[in-house]
Write an enzyme that holds these catalytic residues in place. Sequence first.
Site, PDB file in Angstrom:
ATOM      1  N   ASP A  92       0.948  -1.314   0.022  1.00 43.77           N
ATOM      2  CA  ASP A  92       0.193   0.408   0.147  1.00 43.77           C
ATOM      3  C   ASP A  92       1.031   1.230   0.272  1.00 43.77           C
ATOM      4  O   ASP A  92       2.204   1.135  -0.116  1.00 43.77           O
ATOM      5  CB  ASP A  92      -0.832   0.264   1.245  1.00 43.77           C
ATOM      6  N   GLU A  95       2.408   5.016  -3.800  1.00 45.48           N
ATOM      7  CA  GLU A  95       2.537   6.058  -5.494  1.00 45.48           C
ATOM      8  C   GLU A  95       4.129   6.742  -5.798  1.00 45.48           C
ATOM      9  O   GLU A  95       4.257   6.739  -6.356  1.00 45.48           O
ATOM     10  CB  GLU A  95       1.284   7.063  -5.393  1.00 45.48           C
ATOM     11  N   ASP A 169      -8.770   4.388  -2.171  1.00 41.50           N
ATOM     12  CA  ASP A 169      -9.978   4.777  -1.140  1.00 41.50           C
ATOM     13  C   ASP A 169     -11.333   4.755  -2.107  1.00 41.50           C
ATOM     14  O   ASP A 169     -10.981   5.950  -1.696  1.00 41.50           O
ATOM     15  CB  ASP A 169      -9.066   5.084  -0.355  1.00 41.50           C
TER      16      ASP A 169
END
Length: 507
Positions: A92, A95, A169
């Site tokens: 997770d 980015e 999300d």
Amino acid sequence: MQRKLADDGRRMVTIIDPHIKTDKNYYIHKEATALGLYIKKNDGATDYDGWCWPGSSSYLDFTTEKVRNWWADQFQYSKYKGSTPSLFTWNDMNEPSVFNGPEVSMQKDLLNLNRVEHREWHNLYGMLFHRSTTEGQIKRNSGHNIRPFVLSRSFFAGSQKYGAIWTGDNAAQWSHLEIATPMLLSLNMGAISFSGADVGGFFGNTDAELMTRWMQAGAYQPFFRGHAHHDAKRREPWVFGDETMMRLRRAAMARYALLPFWYTVFWNAGVTGMPVMRAMWMEYPNIPELYSVDDQFLIGSDLLMKPVTSAGATSSEVKFPLSHCWYDVDTMQRIPTSGAANSVDVKVLKSDIDKIPVYQRGGSIIPRKLRLRRSSQLMVNDPYTLYIALDDNLKAEGVLYMDDETTFEHEKSGDYAIAKFTSDWGEASIAIQNVVQVGSEDAAISKNKEARMIERIVVMGLDKEPFRIEASTGALMEFQYDGSSKILVIRKPDISALNGWTLSIKK
């Protein structure tokens, strides 16, 4: 806990993010600092420090091979304390996410170890982290022969080689359920087939109806999981009451029953490049009315799914390509349609809260496994049921791909088999035939034919009851035919998907 889950054939997946807690007593940070593995500030010398879940954090330079190799080595069981072969990973925040950075990421002028600015490799960072984690999971086992599972939020072209992706999300809103389909169709178009959206939405609280519709939709997406923010209300199936729990259970059962079909479609994606989840126009490029359709989709070429994405809906508008006929997967009845072959018939069909609008293409054969188990691993040796949906010419065909579902032997030694089923209830005397292609002469899978038995064959759209059905072994088949529904069921044929055979009819 891991061992207890593994006993039931289940795996555990835990989050591992790319940011490393800046703590001189943390062995990972201490070693990474000593080896000089972190992203640098724009001076090219000072380790970059950003803010993420642990607080002050440093970021490994996954654009550099030596850093990826070092990270992969951290998954060795001797280093990753408490890990077992049944523990897998979720990457997770890759980015990379930096809470106190511009646009919640790194400054564009930060430097990797080759002194290239962040602006040049930002979109690659998440994929390279994903790659390194996947390589670590493979390397941790002797022989490097156990398949990994790594879920990632960030991705780039080529991420499909390393694991699954989810859409990030989302929120517990009908609009987010609605937009999930076009998002996933776009990802599949870009070869990211193993993708899905969080069932129920991540932020906010879902009610029973939204949860039901999302579960029904998610069960027919390539990657299927629930995920919620820690502040959201509990949403396990049983918290919504017995009636909703049964609906959620039926959706999950439909998913698990179709695992042989999903596995085959994923194999097909791997060898042909055709996505698992397909926009309608991909299968029907000669029908312009389907070019802009993004609220229904195909799984492979054989299942059409129309998610219900609005509150209180009791019907759905489904666009059926008339190049084929279609059958409701629940009633197994043919959908009445009319029009020219290369056109669309738009039907408004019942889709109350208990109905998942899914339709099987006429001319296809789909394998399912119908026995309830606690996990897919416990289903491996369960028998198949073949669902044959006849076309206008009373013909159908389908494929079932099989391997050990765990190792890389299908690539290394050709340990796989492909069953190719054909069916013809017209003028031919052979109604159903299986031709088996094995990856190699020494394929282990072909030595355990009793583990791949077919326990039932269901034929839809058959106009006339046969007088007798006989296997190529000489055995007579037990069957039942319902003239009103045009459904034939062959029970306990005692044939293996790993053997070549025929079922002949006498009319």
